[in-house]
Write a protein that holds these residues in place. Sequence first.
Motif, PDB file in Angstrom:
ATOM      1  N   UNK A  34       0.684  -1.223   0.097  1.00 53.65           N
ATOM      2  CA  UNK A  34      -0.031   0.114  -0.026  1.00 53.65           C
ATOM      3  C   UNK A  34       0.886   1.410  -0.197  1.00 53.65           C
ATOM      4  N   UNK A  35       2.235   1.156   0.385  1.00 56.17           N
ATOM      5  CA  UNK A  35       2.863   2.483   0.559  1.00 56.17           C
ATOM      6  C   UNK A  35       3.629   2.434  -0.995  1.00 56.17           C
ATOM      7  N   UNK A  36       3.609   1.753  -2.075  1.00 53.29           N
ATOM      8  CA  UNK A  36       4.203   1.636  -3.077  1.00 53.29           C
ATOM      9  C   UNK A  36       3.884   3.102  -3.928  1.00 53.29           C
ATOM     10  N   UNK A  37       4.927   3.442  -4.528  1.00 49.97           N
ATOM     11  CA  UNK A  37       4.615   4.694  -5.422  1.00 49.97           C
ATOM     12  C   UNK A  37       5.207   4.602  -6.866  1.00 49.97           C
ATOM     13  N   UNK A  38       4.694   5.199  -7.777  1.00 52.35           N
ATOM     14  CA  UNK A  38       5.495   5.318  -9.078  1.00 52.35           C
ATOM     15  C   UNK A  38       5.883   6.431  -9.128  1.00 52.35           C
ATOM     16  N   UNK A  39       7.230   6.773  -9.106  1.00 54.64           N
ATOM     17  CA  UNK A  39       8.046   7.985  -9.016  1.00 54.64           C
ATOM     18  C   UNK A  39       9.119   8.161 -10.149  1.00 54.64           C
ATOM     19  N   UNK A  40       8.427   9.210 -10.970  1.00 56.80           N
ATOM     20  CA  UNK A  40       9.304   9.502 -12.455  1.00 56.80           C
ATOM     21  C   UNK A  40       9.282   8.184 -13.276  1.00 56.80           C
ATOM     22  N   UNK A  41       8.070   7.456 -13.155  1.00 50.43           N
ATOM     23  CA  UNK A  41       8.002   6.175 -14.199  1.00 50.43           C
ATOM     24  C   UNK A  41       8.338   4.990 -13.336  1.00 50.43           C
ATOM     25  N   UNK A  42       9.153   4.778 -12.492  1.00 54.15           N
ATOM     26  CA  UNK A  42       9.699   3.832 -11.852  1.00 54.15           C
ATOM     27  C   UNK A  42       8.916   3.161 -10.380  1.00 54.15           C
ATOM     28  N   UNK A  43       8.420   2.095 -10.352  1.00 54.83           N
ATOM     29  CA  UNK A  43       7.616   1.651  -9.255  1.00 54.83           C
ATOM     30  C   UNK A  43       8.614   1.316  -8.114  1.00 54.83           C
ATOM     31  N   UNK A  44       8.251   2.046  -7.116  1.00 58.11           N
ATOM     32  CA  UNK A  44       9.207   1.879  -5.763  1.00 58.11           C
ATOM     33  C   UNK A  44       8.347   1.334  -4.823  1.00 58.11           C
ATOM     34  N   UNK A  45       8.878   0.024  -4.204  1.00 60.64           N
ATOM     35  CA  UNK A  45       8.143  -0.787  -3.338  1.00 60.64           C
ATOM     36  C   UNK A  45       8.832  -0.722  -2.094  1.00 60.64           C
ATOM     37  N   UNK A  46       8.588   0.162  -1.048  1.00 63.88           N
ATOM     38  CA  UNK A  46       9.556   0.278   0.013  1.00 63.88           C
ATOM     39  C   UNK A  46       9.571  -0.903   0.984  1.00 63.88           C
ATOM     40  N   UNK A  47       8.325  -1.452   1.388  1.00 60.07           N
ATOM     41  CA  UNK A  47       8.223  -2.725   2.219  1.00 60.07           C
ATOM     42  C   UNK A  47       8.881  -3.813   1.617  1.00 60.07           C
ATOM     43  N   UNK A  48       8.614  -4.174   0.630  1.00 60.97           N
ATOM     44  CA  UNK A  48       9.302  -5.361  -0.082  1.00 60.97           C
ATOM     45  C   UNK A  48      10.807  -5.013  -0.378  1.00 60.97           C
ATOM     46  N   UNK A  49      11.236  -3.761  -0.594  1.00 60.86           N
ATOM     47  CA  UNK A  49      12.695  -3.680  -0.718  1.00 60.86           C
ATOM     48  C   UNK A  49      13.407  -3.799   0.537  1.00 60.86           C
TER      49      UNK A  49
END
Length: 330
Positions: A34-49
């Motif tokens: 639920x915290x994921x964002x698409x930033x500048x076209x790239x999907x960032x998945x903080x909790x997975x990462x």
Amino acid sequence: MVTFLAGGTGTPKLLAGADDVFDPGATTVVANTGDDVELGGHLVCPDLDTVLFLDGGELDRETWWGIADDTAETHAELHRLAEAADLSTGPQYLSDDAQTSGRDIARWRRFSGVAEFMHIGDRDRAVHVTRTSLLDAGYSLTDVTRTLADAFGLDRTLLPMSDDPVATIVHTPQGPMHFQEWWVGRNGDPAVDDVEFRGGETATATDAVLTALSDPVVVGPSNPVTSLGPMLAVEGIRDALAETPVVAVSPFVEDEVFSGPAADLMEGVGREASTAGVAESYPFADAFVLDTEDGTDLDRPVVRTDTTLDGPGDADRVARAVTDALSEVA
């Protein structure tokens, strides 16, 4: 076999010293998206990462975010360019139409990359580029996460909570904003009126997640609202938790939270910001691990220990308390 539900830094800090208690090869981690964002076209998945970098031996354990000793040349240049060109800085959503166009997994959480408001290291960014490119090639988020986990040499199985988009939206007196804008971009300001898990009503758990949730489950000391809330909004997860042994570690000591915005968020959604409030939020939990200084009286079995998580030794101690609690309900 045991499955951890992970969000934020609480559960990763528990996992960081739990290998002698929970064999990584017999452990699955289901991470909040639920915290994921698409930033500048790239999907960032903080909790997975965070789990990906932790188990891959790459996590920056000072910040519990990103890769240790990563450079940030691209991030710095984005900010230099924005300043030189007199471009706006801070969180900038793409247009309303853009929020529901493009790749489905990024719905309701698309931000401009101009002077990006989240710090992204160079090696970290390579993960996001790879993830997004594989998604665009037709792979599911589950498939992509498995590929990245193999690349980082993970022994634990790492799963996203769903392959469908769920966006955690914080409602405030200044209007709705994605959790990352509220927490990272605005440092937890303004006040919280409510929290919405947009897309949760149509998202479903994958077969892999439902299989993992048939094993005993550990809910780490994560934020009950924004780390666990998105998972509970996904069809199938709450029902699965009701059918399997669940032990939860409280992120509070009575009414004192260890870290993060859990207290403000719980109060914002009308829950008591305390261990008692956590227990009310987790009716599926069969037992709890509480701090020795936490005298909260619960209607379920409780194992007490020092729940501080400042290092691997702490994590080992709390993990052993979790096994004691599981033995009472499994």
